[in-house]
Write an enzyme that holds these catalytic residues in place. Structure first.
Site, PDB file in Angstrom:
ATOM      1  N   HIS A 184      36.247  85.772  26.839  1.00 33.70           N
ATOM      2  CA  HIS A 184      37.624  85.257  26.899  1.00 33.70           C
ATOM      3  C   HIS A 184      38.191  85.398  28.309  1.00 33.70           C
ATOM      4  CE1 HIS A 184      37.858  86.458  22.360  1.00 33.70           C
ATOM      5  NE2 HIS A 184      37.019  85.465  22.585  1.00 33.70           N
ATOM      6  N   HIS A 239      39.517  77.904  19.518  1.00 36.59           N
ATOM      7  CA  HIS A 239      38.965  79.162  20.016  1.00 36.59           C
ATOM      8  C   HIS A 239      37.482  79.019  20.344  1.00 36.59           C
ATOM      9  CE1 HIS A 239      38.790  83.366  20.971  1.00 36.59           C
ATOM     10  NE2 HIS A 239      37.590  83.351  20.407  1.00 36.59           N
ATOM     11  N   ASP A 265      35.739  80.010  23.860  1.00 34.83           N
ATOM     12  CA  ASP A 265      34.492  80.780  24.000  1.00 34.83           C
ATOM     13  C   ASP A 265      33.452  80.001  24.802  1.00 34.83           C
ATOM     14  OD1 ASP A 265      35.141  83.070  22.534  1.00 34.83           O
ATOM     15  OD2 ASP A 265      34.337  82.291  20.654  1.00 34.83           O
ATOM     16  N   HIS A 324      27.713  82.024  20.691  1.00 32.45           N
ATOM     17  CA  HIS A 324      27.397  82.641  21.988  1.00 32.45           C
ATOM     18  C   HIS A 324      25.898  82.561  22.248  1.00 32.45           C
ATOM     19  CE1 HIS A 324      31.426  84.016  22.325  1.00 32.45           C
ATOM     20  NE2 HIS A 324      31.350  84.847  21.311  1.00 32.45           N
TER      21      HIS A 324
HETATM   22 ZN   LIG Z   1      35.930  84.414  21.134  1.00 27.92          ZN
END
Ligand SMILES: [Zn+2]
Length: 296
Positions: free
Chosen positions: A75, A232, A236, A259
């Site tokens: 973030h 969001h 990311d 991720h």
């Molecule tokens: Zn996040």
């Protein structure tokens, strides 16, 4: 267009999402061509931002080197990248970046307070020349050539408060602040309870995370944006793609990316020399350069 750093040191104390411990973070200016460097002041170890230093992507993006690690960096990186900052040192006296309110808006406020300093060296970017994709079943992350920076994300959760959400974000700093920066991280109560049972998510609570149970959203003020969840995921992805070390000129597209997939994508891009070109923004075709510059 020139490289950027911040004008002065800026300091903040907060708690980490997973370990829940207090951490002091200091952002410091760095000279041209230094890149983004984390420094664990308690251990005396510097960790440069690059895909080779990514050691874990299970719950957050984690960098590590010489037995030192820095966790939940995405973030903060997202905000640093959105501000077009090329050179900065992030000093932490513990292993996690403060989670703030679970979004990037707190980091944006810090960067606004520190101020942005234009440096003398030319800014470089990674222009995507060939489509590169990572698949995991029906999930995928992909970059495609484009003369803009675009993030296009779709998620589909079997939950009445989320369902299918799609968002297409055309990058500019103002658009980032307006459309992306305030979108918070989210988790499901069952998952949060499990993570707590294994000593994680200890710093997570309703002030820094959207929590969902089977019937809905537990945060009493509800959502900040209608599609806060998918926004969001874009927040990311911007942070994760910044691990390339330079701004991306291209279109990022994902369905249910993570991720982990973002990390594989950055590695695959850098491993294929025909997939990208490092461009000095000054040397690009005037029109494109202008387009990019006006985005900033
Ligand atoms: Zn996040």
């Amino acid at each position: 267009m020139k490289q950027r750093t911040i004008r002065k040191n800026i300091e903040l104390v907060g708690i980490g999402l997973h370990k829940g411990v207090s951490v002091k973070m200091v952002l410091e200016p760095l000279s041209e061509n230094s890149g983004i460097v984390f420094y664990r002041s308690d251990l005396g170890v510097s960790i440069e931002l690059c895909p080779e230093n990514v050691i874990d992507t299970t719950l957050a993006t984690v960098l590590g080197k010489d037995n030192a690690k820095v966790s939940t960096i995405e973030h903060l990186l997202s905000a640093i990248h959105a501000y077009g900052i090329d050179n900065i040192r992030i000093v932490l006296d513990n292993e996690e970046v403060p989670i703030m309110d679970g979004s990037a808006i707190g980091y944006c406020m810090l960067l606004d307070e520190a101020g942005i300093l234009e440096q003398n060296a030319d800014k470089k970017a990674i222009a995507i020349k060939k489509t590169i994709e990572i698949n995991d079943g029906e999930k995928f992350v992909r970059v495609e050539p484009s003369n803009k920076t675009i993030f296009d994300f779709t998620i589909n959760f079997d939950h009445q408060s989320i369902k299918e959400q799609h968002y297409n974000f055309i990058y500019s700093l103002q658009a980032y602040k307006d459309e992306i920066a305030r979108a918070r991280t989210f988790g499901f109560l069952q998952e949060v309870n499990y993570l707590r049972s294994i000593g994680l998510a200890k710093g997570g609570n309703l002030s820094n995370c959207i929590v969902l149970d089977e019937s809905g959203i537990l945060n009493k003020d509800g959502l900040r944006y209608k599609e806060e969840f998918v926004r969001h995921k874009i927040l990311d992805a911007i942070g994760d793609m910044s691990i390339l070390g330079m701004p991306l000129i291209g279109t990022y597209v994902s369905f249910a990316g993570s991720h982990k997939l973002n990390h594989f994508l950055t590695k695959k891009i850098l491993a294929e020399s025909e997939a990208y070109e490092v461009v000095t923004l000054e040397s690009q075709a005037k029109e494109e350069q202008l387009e990019y510059a006006t985005q900033m």
